[in-house]
Write a protein that holds these residues in place. Structure first.
Motif, PDB file in Angstrom:
ATOM      1  N   GLY A  43      69.062  83.319  21.290  1.00  0.00           N
ATOM      2  CA  GLY A  43      69.815  82.400  22.142  1.00  0.00           C
ATOM      3  C   GLY A  43      71.238  82.801  22.444  1.00  0.00           C
ATOM      4  O   GLY A  43      72.017  81.970  22.929  1.00  0.00           O
ATOM      5  N   TYR A  92      61.737  76.232  20.873  1.00  0.00           N
ATOM      6  CA  TYR A  92      60.846  76.277  22.026  1.00  0.00           C
ATOM      7  C   TYR A  92      59.405  76.449  21.532  1.00  0.00           C
ATOM      8  O   TYR A  92      59.154  76.700  20.342  1.00  0.00           O
ATOM      9  CB  TYR A  92      61.220  77.437  22.946  1.00  0.00           C
ATOM     10  N   THR A 133      64.223  79.295  17.766  1.00  0.00           N
ATOM     11  CA  THR A 133      64.982  79.146  19.014  1.00  0.00           C
ATOM     12  C   THR A 133      65.497  77.717  19.171  1.00  0.00           C
ATOM     13  O   THR A 133      65.365  77.102  20.228  1.00  0.00           O
ATOM     14  CB  THR A 133      64.092  79.521  20.209  1.00  0.00           C
ATOM     15  N   ASP A 156      69.960  77.373  22.147  1.00  0.00           N
ATOM     16  CA  ASP A 156      69.937  78.375  23.214  1.00  0.00           C
ATOM     17  C   ASP A 156      71.227  78.247  24.021  1.00  0.00           C
ATOM     18  O   ASP A 156      71.455  77.221  24.672  1.00  0.00           O
ATOM     19  CB  ASP A 156      68.717  78.144  24.102  1.00  0.00           C
ATOM     20  N   TYR A 205      69.605  72.399  23.171  1.00  0.00           N
ATOM     21  CA  TYR A 205      69.154  72.191  21.797  1.00  0.00           C
ATOM     22  C   TYR A 205      68.522  70.807  21.697  1.00  0.00           C
ATOM     23  O   TYR A 205      68.229  70.153  22.711  1.00  0.00           O
ATOM     24  CB  TYR A 205      70.324  72.333  20.827  1.00  0.00           C
ATOM     25  N   ASN A 265      60.909  78.099  27.481  1.00  0.00           N
ATOM     26  CA  ASN A 265      62.291  78.559  27.538  1.00  0.00           C
ATOM     27  C   ASN A 265      63.050  77.723  28.557  1.00  0.00           C
ATOM     28  O   ASN A 265      62.446  76.945  29.314  1.00  0.00           O
ATOM     29  CB  ASN A 265      62.363  80.049  27.900  1.00  0.00           C
ATOM     30  N   MET A 304      63.024  85.284  25.762  1.00  0.00           N
ATOM     31  CA  MET A 304      64.419  85.034  26.134  1.00  0.00           C
ATOM     32  C   MET A 304      64.548  85.047  27.646  1.00  0.00           C
ATOM     33  O   MET A 304      64.034  85.934  28.323  1.00  0.00           O
ATOM     34  CB  MET A 304      65.331  86.099  25.504  1.00  0.00           C
ATOM     35  N   ASP A 356      67.789  84.212  30.457  1.00  0.00           N
ATOM     36  CA  ASP A 356      69.177  83.815  30.721  1.00  0.00           C
ATOM     37  C   ASP A 356      69.516  84.081  32.181  1.00  0.00           C
ATOM     38  O   ASP A 356      69.075  85.093  32.753  1.00  0.00           O
ATOM     39  CB  ASP A 356      70.153  84.592  29.827  1.00  0.00           C
TER      40      ASP A 356
END
Length: 463
Positions: A281, A326, A332, A335, A347, A383, A431, A433
């Motif tokens: 994260g 997740y 996780t 994040d 979260y 995610n 992951m 982002d």
């Protein structure tokens, strides 16, 4: 020895002892039969010459008697010699048999030792084979810094990898969120243009572009990114940052000069982190790495220029280390994300009962400036990422053709069910982002570092 004894017996029987007469014993093969013959010769004690044949007399009778006795003695002597020789031969055969048994026993022990040595060597080769299977192929290259791809210290075998909770079975998506359905984004409310670069709503995600595959087990899960707002040298907008997330103590941040150097595997620097990283994260923003400290809800801001901790703060009430991850697991729980509006934390808390909570963070101090509680269950989505103040969640981490299924708008505090196609090319996306600088999604999909181009659209403000 027995030959001399036989001559002595002849002399004794024929009366040649002490009278100056000589006796001799001769042994030779018979000219006609080939058999061995023994011939005794002794001088007569009374006759100077032999009488005519057939004359006979007392002397002849005496000689015959003595010869008979001599034959008996010689036969007895020869029989005893044969018996002794037979016993010796028997003993020799027994000794030979014992020697053979002893030799066979020694050979058996020797073969047993060889088998044990081969088994031990086989076990060693099995371990070496397993290590070599996990080790990247060596290619002659110029000297470079130690990386997860070329340093044996990163290889499998230590048994110290971070525990993961991921399971291959999919968690069914929750029912569509009814709240805010009338405000779902549609094509009639969004006008897209190819030149649009500002904030807007997400309308599409292109297929992934693969940049590099991690070579060791430490790279099965990870995080990688580029700073959307770098502060200057030595790191700029082209610098690529990478963290391999598998390991008991993940404490290294790899910096690559640009994407080309990442592909080649040549980091410009390896930065040691003061505290171990928890899961995938982390993110980079304005010259700092933001990450969650392992086994805690503590957030850390690490200044990459000074290589020191610039801020440290607990995220209030946040679940950690498997409390609210997740759907794929991997601890996780927290994040961190960046978008056009700044730094965020995704979260959940015990009070929210597993629903996603969004927190706006001060990028300098890490203090929470505002929070939003959504109706999206965190453990039912794979995610999440932020774009222009909106949270987007992905339905599956492993299905190749899944969707971005929900959106939460922090401006309106409302959720919407959406369906934007999303591709997990390598079937285990750990992951995702968003980078507001280049409008791309960065993802780590089962060892692979990939990016997705996204398309945003202008939309009317939602009252």
């Amino acid at each position: 020895m027995w030959f001399r004894l036989a001559v002595g017996l002849c002399c004794l029987v024929l009366g040649c002892q002490g009278q100056g007469r000589t006796a001799s014993l001769r042994r030779a093969n018979d000219d006609f039969t080939g058999r061995c013959q023994y011939t005794f010769t002794v001088d007569s004690p009374a006759e100077s010459s032999c009488p005519q044949a057939g004359a006979g007399g007392p002397e002849d009778e005496g000689v015959r008697t003595r010869l008979t006795l001599l034959e008996a003695l010689v036969s007895r002597l020869m029989g005893e010699r044969g018996g002794v020789a037979g016993e010796a031969g028997l003993r020799t055969a027994e000794e030979e048999e014992e020697e053979k048994v002893s030799q066979l026993q020694q050979d058996k022990e020797h073969l047993s030792r060889q088998v044990q040595d081969l088994q031990r060597r086989l076990e060693e080769l099995t371990v070496e084979t397993e290590q070599l299977r996990q080790r990247p192929c060596h290619q002659p290259q110029p000297p470079r810094l130690s990386t997860p791809d070329n340093d044996p210290a990163f290889q499998l075998g230590s048994g110290a990898f971070q525990e993961m909770k991921a399971e291959l079975s999919e968690v069914p998506a929750p029912p569509q969120i009814q709240q805010g359905q009338n405000q779902a984004i549609t094509s009639t409310k969004a006008q897209t243009t190819s030149s649009f670069t500002g904030c807007g709503v997400l309308v599409s995600v292109k297929p992934p572009v693969t940049h590099r595959k991690a070579d060791s087990i430490t790279g099965k899960y990870g995080a990688w990114f580029q700073d959307p707002e770098p502060l200057g040298p030595p790191y700029g907008p082209k610098t690529v940052w990478r963290i391999d997330a598998v390991g008991k103590e993940v404490k290294q941040l790899f910096a690559y000069e640009d994407m080309e150097q990442l592909i080649r595997g040549f980091p410009m620097k390896v930065l040691p982190l003061p505290d171990a990283v928890e899961s995938t994260g982390a993110t980079v923003y304005r010259g700092s790495l933001y990450y969650q400290r392992r086994l805690s809800r503590t957030l850390i801001r690490y200044d990459v220029a000074t290589e020191s901790v610039a801020a440290r703060m607990d995220l209030p009430h946040a679940g950690f280390h498997g409390q609210h991850p997740y759907s794929w697991g991997g601890y996780t729980d927290i994040d961190l994300a960046v978008d056009e509006r700044g730094l965020w934390a995704i979260y959940s808390t015990s009070k929210a009962k597993g629903a996603i909570v969004i927190a706006k963070l001060d990028p300098e101090s890490l203090e929470v400036t505002k929070t939003w509680e959504t109706n999206i269950r965190k453990n039912t989505v794979a995610n999440g990422f932020m774009v222009c103040g909106r949270l987007y969640t992905v339905a599956s981490y492993s299905l190749p053709n899944t969707t971005i299924s929900y959106m939460f708008d922090t401006d309106t505090n409302q959720s919407s069910a959406i369906s934007i196609p999303f591709n997990n090319r390598y079937h285990y996306n750990s992951m995702i982002d968003y980078n507001p600088g280049n409008k791309k999604l960065y993802a780590w999909d089962n060892y692979h570092m990939v990016t997705y181009d996204v398309k945003l659209a202008q939309s009317d403000s939602i009252p």
